[in-house]
Scaffold this active site. Structure first.
Site: not given
Ligand code: PEP
Length: 248
Positions: A8-10, A96, A98, A166, A172, A211, A232-233
């Site tokens: 997920n590149w956001k 999601h 967010e 999640e 994050g 994470s 994500g990150g």
């Molecule tokens: C996400 O936003 O779906 C996610 C899992 O982010 P991260 O891996 O950065 O925690």
């Protein structure tokens, strides 16, 4: 079944950066390099066409991060599921945290988006997860069960829909639940899907997200309950995303 590793590149990546990241992933994603997982990247809307062109003829699937519930109409600034399909997307992340918190998305809205995505031929990845306060209050199972019940459309299982667990407090933050906590929540989600969809649910893919990094991916992905990861990150660094995929 191969595990699915989804990035997920956001809201990251101008077109040149997105193309470079996609090229690096395409080069590195081969069984020869030890990657047997299915790979999926979900760039921002603005980079979908660019990334789709780079990934054409590669085993890496393309997905989006949201869609509007209507197929078309007077919805300024929104993007519909048929538009995503038209650009070559196969998957779409919906609900999601967010978007649930940042845009006030309700379970009912997520459900309408899921139905729209399926009608357009996309596979929805529906995110559920509790906040830290909810977990500390011992309400995580009730919260996730309620989100699951209200966010999925009736054709979800038949359309091979995917759920991503999640926990909001793990996204994050560098914090992750214990292996037991992940396994327990995945078992709860699987039981919920089986109770609702029965045999039509088959063997649904349930991802863990929050994470996931190269150094914890192997232990999380080794859990038999976990069908893959939503990342994500770490999905913004090709070497890290590929290392997570190689750990699957
Ligand atoms: C996400 O936003 O779906 C996610 C899992 O982010 P991260 O891996 O950065 O925690």
């Amino acid at each position: 079944m191969a595990k699915l590793i989804a990035g997920n590149w956001k809201m990251h990546g101008l077109s040149a950066e997105a193309a470079a990241l996609a090229s690096a992933l395409k080069e590195g994603a081969s069984p020869v390099a030890g990657v047997r997982a299915e790979l999926l990247v979900c760039p921002p809307f603005t980079a979908l066409a660019t990334v789709g062109a780079v990934l054409r003829d590669s085993p890496i699937a393309l997905g989006a991060q949201d869609c509007h519930p209507a197929p078309s109409g007077a919805h300024t600034g929104d993007v519909s599921a048929p538009m995503l399909k038209d650009l070559g997307a196969r998957f779409v992340i919906l609900g999601h945290s967010e978007r649930r918190t940042g845009h006030g998305e309700s379970d009912a809205l997520v459900r309408a988006k899921v139905a729209s995505a399926i009608a357009a031929g996309l596979i929805p990845i529906v995110c559920v997860g509790e906040s830290l306060a909810e977990r500390e209050a011992g309400r995580e199972e009730a919260v996730v069960s309620a989100q699951l019940a209200a966010s999925l459309s009736d054709d979800f299982a038949a359309a091979c829909g995917t759920v991503a667990y999640e926990p909001v407090w793990a996204i994050g933050t560098g914090r992750t639940p214990t292996a037991q906590q992940i396994a327990a929540m995945h078992a709860l989600i699987r039981a919920g899907l089986a109770a609702r969809f029965g045999a039509a649910g088959g063997d649904p893919l349930i991802l863990y997200g929050g994470s996931v990094k190269p150094d914890n991916a192997a232990s999380i992905l080794a859990l038999p309950e976990v069908g893959g990861a939503l990342v994500g990150g770490a999905s913004l660094v090709a070497a890290d995303f590929l290392a997570i995929a190689a750990a699957a």
